[in-house]
Motif scaffolding. Sequence first.
Motif: not given
Length: 493
Positions: A133-144, A193-200
């Motif tokens: 659901t989050l990956l399909a939001s249209g917002v760049p998403t990282i699922v760990l 923490v690192a995921a907050a700064e991953v490129p878009g």
Amino acid sequence: MSRRILVTGATGYVGGRLAPRLVEAGHHVRALARDPGRLRDAAWAGDVEIVQGDLEVLADVRRAVEGVDVVFHLVHAMSAGGDWAQAELVQAQHVAAAAKAAGVQRIVYLSGLHPQGQRLSKHLASRVAVGETLLASGVPTIVLEAGIVIGSGSASFEMIRHLTEVLPYMPAPRWVRNFVQPIAIRDVLHYLVAAAEVPGDVHGAFDIGGPDVLRYGQVMNGYAVEAGLPQRPIAPLPVLTPWLASQWVNLVTPVPRAIAMPLIGSLLHDCVVEEHRIDRVIPPPEGGLTGYRGAVRLALARERSGDIESSWRSASSAGAPSDPLPSDPKWSGSTVMEDARERVTSASPEAVWRVVESIGGDRGWYSVPLLWSIRGLADRLVGGVGLRRGRRDPVRLRAGDVVDFWRVERIDHGRLLRLRAEMRVPGRAWIEFTVEPAQLESGGSGARYRQRAIFLPSGLGGRLYWWSLVPAHHVIFEVMANRIVAAAEAEAR
């Protein structure tokens, strides 16, 4: 680069550790909580913006994401009972829609490792559905997608710990032979923490796990070695279904059935890292990932020192009342049953408060241990939390903390402690302790100790429940008041 970050689930196990680390990394953090009072006493509360809201209310989510760059979605609903999978999906849909509308640049979600192409347990299937659901939001998403998280206070660690310590011989389901890949909580936080700064432009699901792939039986015996216990013989039994296993875990560990059932369901599969794409996005921690036994050592050291930042106990229990005590329950229209005790003592208010704040857990309830144990066992048998949850810290409490089958609803340090019952009762119950200075008849100074047990019954069954326990309450609460005051006076001497 400093970012404006929303953390949902900041009162939970992972969120409660992530928020202060994001602050340390230089970010502006906003924490969303249904009950902001539960964050009031967190050591980092003054460093973040706390907003009230419910993820199941879209308007609340929209307000929370306004002006935010990154959203960390760390809420899980399995401890709430009912159709928790549907609740998780609705919450994810609200986060996805609100984040897209607000122009959020990144969503980060912590999911679970799972095999591909297999029928998943309800727990893992819900994690997958939320991630999709989050990956399909249209917002760049990282699922760990993480394996079993090992750290002081984690539900998985507590389950491993108590199963291993309580049972010298373990009859176990066949899934003890399945492979898992545990990961230390410190490594999970590194990736988050690192995921907050991953490129878009980075978008997708990534497996994360520690360096060790083990059978679940090896996980339990690895704990035994680190805890200085003999390794346990394990006999897989084909008849021990997940439902039966969850009843067993409910009885011998502090993890209640509502949480144990989904956790055990996820162990029906081999859950190991199948791809290492995360290494191209977020490098491993400096010095490498923590091995399983190293993570156990760290967790045991934290638990023995009492230095536990957050715990699975913070999650609300299924069926537990969440409404606070009315300011004046008699005028709220409720029927009120009450047992009140008062003592004046030569001990200082500070000495009495120290005894009050350390109540429960290993120190007990200064009353009749057998009766408390019977009540705790009865609660476990009907699916309640029982007495095994203990405390996060042996001497200090903060709002939202668990104390056996109670939860801290309000604490004014040095003066008032109110605990709300989370055991199964036909109504709502609280116990309240107050301490204030007092003048003694001899002319000296001391303390006035007050203790109230309050019960708002539900229907005739609730009234019969209270009346049937009046004789036991007279003994329990009278002894409790006397022993708390005696303990404070002994400390003064």
